[in-house]
Design a protein around this motif. Structure first.
Motif, PDB file in Angstrom:
ATOM      1  N   TRP A 119      59.797 -94.276  34.201  1.00  0.00           N
ATOM      2  CA  TRP A 119      59.306 -94.352  32.959  1.00  0.00           C
ATOM      3  C   TRP A 119      58.107 -94.963  32.991  1.00  0.00           C
ATOM      4  N   ALA A 120      57.444 -95.765  33.760  1.00  0.00           N
ATOM      5  CA  ALA A 120      56.303 -96.362  34.021  1.00  0.00           C
ATOM      6  C   ALA A 120      55.349 -94.987  34.481  1.00  0.00           C
ATOM      7  N   LEU A 121      55.767 -94.406  35.390  1.00  0.00           N
ATOM      8  CA  LEU A 121      55.321 -92.983  35.850  1.00  0.00           C
ATOM      9  C   LEU A 121      54.824 -92.167  34.785  1.00  0.00           C
ATOM     10  N   PHE A 122      55.942 -91.620  33.891  1.00  0.00           N
ATOM     11  CA  PHE A 122      55.585 -91.057  32.974  1.00  0.00           C
ATOM     12  C   PHE A 122      54.699 -91.723  32.033  1.00  0.00           C
ATOM     13  N   GLY A 123      54.581 -92.754  31.792  1.00  0.00           N
ATOM     14  CA  GLY A 123      53.636 -93.324  30.873  1.00  0.00           C
ATOM     15  C   GLY A 123      52.190 -93.313  31.476  1.00  0.00           C
ATOM     16  N   ALA A 124      52.006 -93.466  32.617  1.00  0.00           N
ATOM     17  CA  ALA A 124      50.629 -93.396  33.490  1.00  0.00           C
ATOM     18  C   ALA A 124      50.342 -92.018  33.512  1.00  0.00           C
ATOM     19  N   ALA A 125      51.285 -90.989  33.681  1.00  0.00           N
ATOM     20  CA  ALA A 125      51.004 -89.434  33.901  1.00  0.00           C
ATOM     21  C   ALA A 125      50.372 -89.007  32.631  1.00  0.00           C
ATOM     22  N   PHE A 126      50.949 -89.405  31.353  1.00  0.00           N
ATOM     23  CA  PHE A 126      50.598 -88.949  30.163  1.00  0.00           C
ATOM     24  C   PHE A 126      49.782 -89.907  29.191  1.00  0.00           C
ATOM     25  N   CYS A 127      49.094 -90.719  29.792  1.00  0.00           N
ATOM     26  CA  CYS A 127      48.457 -91.791  29.231  1.00  0.00           C
ATOM     27  C   CYS A 127      47.364 -91.374  28.156  1.00  0.00           C
ATOM     28  N   ARG A 128      46.549 -90.534  28.772  1.00  0.00           N
ATOM     29  CA  ARG A 128      45.355 -89.752  27.888  1.00  0.00           C
ATOM     30  C   ARG A 128      46.115 -89.172  26.552  1.00  0.00           C
ATOM     31  N   ILE A 129      47.207 -88.629  26.641  1.00  0.00           N
ATOM     32  CA  ILE A 129      47.832 -87.964  25.532  1.00  0.00           C
ATOM     33  C   ILE A 129      48.526 -88.763  24.500  1.00  0.00           C
ATOM     34  N   LEU A 130      49.164 -89.929  25.185  1.00  0.00           N
ATOM     35  CA  LEU A 130      49.825 -90.889  24.488  1.00  0.00           C
ATOM     36  C   LEU A 130      48.924 -91.962  23.843  1.00  0.00           C
ATOM     37  N   SER A 131      47.825 -92.227  24.359  1.00  0.00           N
ATOM     38  CA  SER A 131      46.831 -93.071  23.939  1.00  0.00           C
ATOM     39  C   SER A 131      45.937 -92.364  22.786  1.00  0.00           C
ATOM     40  N   LYS A 132      45.982 -91.325  22.601  1.00  0.00           N
ATOM     41  CA  LYS A 132      45.230 -90.572  21.534  1.00  0.00           C
ATOM     42  C   LYS A 132      45.986 -90.808  20.127  1.00  0.00           C
ATOM     43  N   HIS A 133      47.268 -90.990  20.320  1.00  0.00           N
ATOM     44  CA  HIS A 133      48.392 -90.800  19.396  1.00  0.00           C
ATOM     45  C   HIS A 133      49.146 -92.313  19.425  1.00  0.00           C
ATOM     46  N   ALA A 134      48.117 -93.364  19.746  1.00  0.00           N
ATOM     47  CA  ALA A 134      48.688 -94.765  19.936  1.00  0.00           C
ATOM     48  C   ALA A 134      49.775 -95.100  18.927  1.00  0.00           C
ATOM     49  N   LYS A 135      49.378 -95.043  17.593  1.00  0.00           N
ATOM     50  CA  LYS A 135      50.246 -95.404  16.554  1.00  0.00           C
ATOM     51  C   LYS A 135      51.393 -94.872  16.554  1.00  0.00           C
ATOM     52  N   MET A 136      51.534 -93.593  16.595  1.00  0.00           N
ATOM     53  CA  MET A 136      52.627 -92.603  16.546  1.00  0.00           C
ATOM     54  C   MET A 136      53.616 -92.961  17.819  1.00  0.00           C
ATOM     55  N   VAL A 137      53.119 -93.204  18.839  1.00  0.00           N
ATOM     56  CA  VAL A 137      53.691 -93.349  20.250  1.00  0.00           C
ATOM     57  C   VAL A 137      54.667 -94.878  20.046  1.00  0.00           C
ATOM     58  N   ASN A 138      53.763 -95.760  19.649  1.00  0.00           N
ATOM     59  CA  ASN A 138      54.151 -97.257  19.431  1.00  0.00           C
ATOM     60  C   ASN A 138      55.473 -97.269  18.308  1.00  0.00           C
ATOM     61  N   LEU A 139      55.425 -96.392  17.253  1.00  0.00           N
ATOM     62  CA  LEU A 139      56.182 -96.251  16.242  1.00  0.00           C
ATOM     63  C   LEU A 139      57.392 -95.628  16.745  1.00  0.00           C
ATOM     64  N   ILE A 140      57.439 -94.723  17.670  1.00  0.00           N
ATOM     65  CA  ILE A 140      58.535 -93.796  18.202  1.00  0.00           C
ATOM     66  C   ILE A 140      59.222 -94.996  19.121  1.00  0.00           C
ATOM     67  N   MET A 141      58.315 -95.557  20.014  1.00  0.00           N
ATOM     68  CA  MET A 141      59.027 -96.601  20.942  1.00  0.00           C
ATOM     69  C   MET A 141      59.741 -97.855  20.193  1.00  0.00           C
ATOM     70  N   ALA A 142      59.107 -98.227  19.124  1.00  0.00           N
ATOM     71  CA  ALA A 142      59.683 -99.272  18.291  1.00  0.00           C
ATOM     72  C   ALA A 142      61.179 -98.888  17.651  1.00  0.00           C
ATOM     73  N   LEU A 143      61.304 -97.515  17.215  1.00  0.00           N
ATOM     74  CA  LEU A 143      62.292 -97.156  16.462  1.00  0.00           C
ATOM     75  C   LEU A 143      63.462 -96.757  17.607  1.00  0.00           C
ATOM     76  N   LEU A 144      62.871 -96.359  18.618  1.00  0.00           N
ATOM     77  CA  LEU A 144      63.951 -96.208  19.893  1.00  0.00           C
ATOM     78  C   LEU A 144      64.530 -97.628  20.197  1.00  0.00           C
ATOM     79  N   LEU A 145      63.989 -98.683  20.164  1.00  0.00           N
ATOM     80  CA  LEU A 145      64.420-100.091  20.253  1.00  0.00           C
ATOM     81  C   LEU A 145      65.258-100.632  19.136  1.00  0.00           C
ATOM     82  N   VAL A 146      64.837-100.208  18.010  1.00  0.00           N
ATOM     83  CA  VAL A 146      65.658-100.303  16.834  1.00  0.00           C
ATOM     84  C   VAL A 146      67.201 -99.804  16.917  1.00  0.00           C
ATOM     85  N   TYR A 147      66.899 -98.430  17.548  1.00  0.00           N
ATOM     86  CA  TYR A 147      68.088 -97.584  17.697  1.00  0.00           C
ATOM     87  C   TYR A 147      68.873 -98.149  18.637  1.00  0.00           C
ATOM     88  N   CYS A 148      68.323 -98.635  19.713  1.00  0.00           N
ATOM     89  CA  CYS A 148      69.189 -99.418  20.981  1.00  0.00           C
ATOM     90  C   CYS A 148      69.890-100.637  20.275  1.00  0.00           C
TER      91      CYS A 148
END
Length: 193
Positions: A158-187
């Motif tokens: 997952w760290a490799l995935f984050g590093a590989a796609f960091c430019r794309i993910l950082s442009k959409h930081a709020k959405m990425v964090n929302l999705i990750m937070a919702l995944l944690l809520v789901y967990c």
């Protein structure tokens, strides 16, 4: 009879599905890059090894008491995951490559002691797959090592995935964090389903 394929499927699905380790590893790699997130992931590996060893040593005793402590583990684990979800959502401004405080070895290691997914992973693997077939100390130690390496490998991927796609993910930081937070809520919610 030992069912190798079932065992491996269980291990890899558990290790690579979203959980606290994987989501925080990805978040750290996005912010810091893969190299600077390695210390955190090594902490996860070390903590994973300790928790897995303890679970292996006490698996049979815990298994008999599990119905009594299961709800406590679930409530504490869900509360911790919700806290992590809040922290991930709140850190939306920090999701930029190269930014933020470096996550250390100790933080990754301590996370493992409050991560119910590891306890469930360890107890399930030991009681359903390993202990019914293998009884020697050598085999349980070998399986503990295998379970640790498979389990902790998910955070590195997952760290490799984050590093590989960091430019794309950082442009959409709020959405990425929302999705990750919702995944944690789901967990957290999935613990009670």
């Amino acid at each position: 009879m030992f069912h190798l394929y079932d065992f491996l499927i269980y291990c890899f699905v558990t290790a690579y599905t979203p959980g606290a380790n994987n989501l925080l590893s990805m978040s750290n790699a996005i912010r810091l890059g893969f190299r600077r997130s390695i210390r955190f992931n090594l902490g996860i590996l070390a903590g994973f090894a300790v928790v897995m060893s303890v679970c292996t040593a006490f698996s049979s005793a815990l298994y008999s008491f599990l119905p009594r402590i299961e709800i406590i583990m679930k409530i504490l684990g869900a509360a911790y995951m919700l806290y992590l979800a809040w922290k991930v959502w709140k850190s939306a401004a920090d999701l930029k490559p190269g930014g933020g405080k470096e996550a250390g070895f100790l933080a990754g290691m301590i996370l493992q002691f409050a991560n119910p997914k590891i306890y469930i992973y360890a107890i399930t693997a030991m009681t359903l797959y390993i202990l019914p077939v293998y009884h020697s100390i050598g085999s349980t130690i070998a399986f503990t090592v295998v379970l640790t390496l498979i389990g902790a490998s998910g955070s590195f991927v997952w760290a490799l995935f984050g590093a590989a796609f960091c430019r794309i993910l950082s442009k959409h930081a709020k959405m990425v964090n929302l999705i990750m937070a919702l995944l944690l809520v789901y967990c957290a919610a999935a613990l009670f389903l």
